[in-house]
Design an enzyme around this catalytic site. Structure first.
Site, short mmCIF file in Angstrom:
data_model
loop_
_atom_site.label_atom_id
_atom_site.label_comp_id
_atom_site.label_asym_id
_atom_site.label_seq_id
_atom_site.Cartn_x
_atom_site.Cartn_y
_atom_site.Cartn_z
N TYR A 147 -6.42 9.80 7.46
CA TYR A 147 -7.21 8.86 7.07
C TYR A 147 -6.42 7.29 7.24
CZ TYR A 147 -10.81 11.97 5.34
OH TYR A 147 -11.71 12.85 5.16
N ARG B 64 -8.04 6.31 10.47
CA ARG B 64 -9.41 5.84 10.22
C ARG B 64 -9.43 4.43 9.61
NH1 ARG B 64 -13.26 10.22 7.89
NH2 ARG B 64 -14.64 8.82 9.11
N HIS C 131 -21.43 8.80 0.81
CA HIS C 131 -20.00 9.52 1.31
C HIS C 131 -18.89 8.96 0.77
CE1 HIS C 131 -22.81 11.67 4.55
NE2 HIS C 131 -22.83 12.38 3.19
N CYS D 192 -6.86 8.31 -8.19
CA CYS D 192 -5.96 9.10 -8.45
C CYS D 192 -6.41 10.71 -8.62
CB CYS D 192 -5.28 8.96 -9.85
SG CYS D 192 -3.93 9.55 -10.52
N CYS E 196 -6.11 11.30 -15.11
CA CYS E 196 -6.12 9.79 -14.84
C CYS E 196 -7.50 9.74 -14.03
CB CYS E 196 -5.08 9.31 -13.80
SG CYS E 196 -4.91 7.73 -13.41
N CYS F 209 -0.42 6.29 -7.60
CA CYS F 209 -1.26 5.75 -8.44
C CYS F 209 -0.66 4.61 -9.40
CB CYS F 209 -1.68 6.82 -9.52
SG CYS F 209 -2.77 6.17 -10.98
N CYS G 284 -0.97 5.66 -13.69
CA CYS G 284 -0.41 6.61 -14.39
C CYS G 284 1.14 6.87 -13.94
CB CYS G 284 -1.18 8.00 -14.32
SG CYS G 284 -1.29 8.98 -12.73
#
Length: 308
Positions: A67, A70, A121, A129, A134, A194, A197
């Protein structure tokens, strides 16, 4: 073509409520690689198998590398004139909304008003998270999102045909398609954490295979379609709209009085229910056609130089 444009323009100018379904063909002129297929990303990996919650649980580093690539490629691309034209229509037409199947962020970067853009999408540039306790989620366009995910090989994809060929060129019998290209090792500890948290890993805010489509988006589109007022026009741009729920929206809009205008590069890409004599099919590049057929409402659209 001229008579089609004339009849379409007359209908557009009288349309009060308009829905647009947007697909990958909208971004084709921005030079964005496809998710899968002959020109797909990460050719030595099965992209579909990476886009699942199970894949993330099993190997979050590999999924984040996929990702991150991408995201990088999407940020290198620029919104084209079709993105800009639709954003302008959204600003000038109070009864227009768009439902996008794209995750590339180009509509948002074209400044399409958020309240007129529903993302079926999700987006590559939303993160959330993974901790059960969370609810953190945010928009994030940082590239790379963390230093460990910097794209290797001079900002190229290490699994393209050319990169694999470089690995196997000294092996005459080697099958280039099967050449093994090893991605850099990334530790889980170096993946995005994250900030709220401080415990859970962040994940891309896209809808993975096996996950439910966002109810908020589905409810917003259903609310628009089921309003007591008729729908005048539905655009189908860069998608065949042959998979549900998109396929159903064409039929539902037609049942509310809408005429259909398809803008696709391939004449074969008609909606699942087909077209009638009252509909339009504009064949070609959406980046050229969309601004042209909307200009009586939005005026001329130019591609800004150096637009981010």
């Amino acid at each position: 073509m001229s008579s089609d444009i004339e009849s379409f323009t007359a209908h557009l100018q009288s349309s009060k409520r308009i829905l647009a379904l947007l697909g990958a063909g909208l971004s084709a002129s921005s030079g964005l690689p496809t998710f899968r297929g002959a020109g797909g990303l990460w050719r030595t990996h099965d992209a579909i198998s990476l886009a699942t919650p199970e894949a993330f649980g099993r190997d979050p580093a590999l999924v984040w590398q996929f990702y991150s690539y991408r995201r990088h490629m999407a940020l290198k691309a620029k919104p084209n004139r079709a993105h800009l034209a639709l954003a302008e229509l959204a600003k000038k037409h109070p009864g227009f909304i768009a439902l996008s199947q794209n995750v590339d962020g180009l509509s948002q970067r074209a400044r399409h008003p958020a309240d007129k853009l529903q993302l079926l999408h999700g987006s590559l540039f939303n993160v959330k998270c993974t901790s059960f306790y969370c609810s953190y989620h945010a928009e994030n366009f940082t590239d790379p999102i963390v230093p460990a995910l910097r794209i290797p090989l001079d900002e190229s994809d290490p699994t393209t045909k050319e990169a694999r060929h470089a690995v196997s060129q000294n092996h005459k019998e080697a099958d280039i398609a099967d050449a093994q290209v090893h991605l850099p090792s990334v530790q889980v500890a170096d993946l995005p954490k994250c900030p709220e948290c401080h415990e859970g890993l962040l994940r891309p805010g896209v809808v993975w295979f096996g996950e439910s489509l966002p109810s908020k988006v589905l409810n917003a589109v259903d609310s628009f379609i089921n309003d007591s007022t008729k729908i005048d026009l539905i655009f189908v741009i860069g998608t065949s709209a042959s998979v549900y729920p998109a396929a159903g929206y064409v039929d539902e809009a037609r049942a509310k009085g809408a005429r259909v205008a398809v803008i696709n590069a391939d004449r074969a890409d008609e909606p699942a229910g087909g077209l009638t004599d009252n509909d339009w099919f504009f064949e070609g590049d959406a980046a050229q056609i969309v601004p042209d057929i909307l200009k009586t409402i939005i005026g001329e659209v130019e591609q800004p130089i150096g637009m981010l």
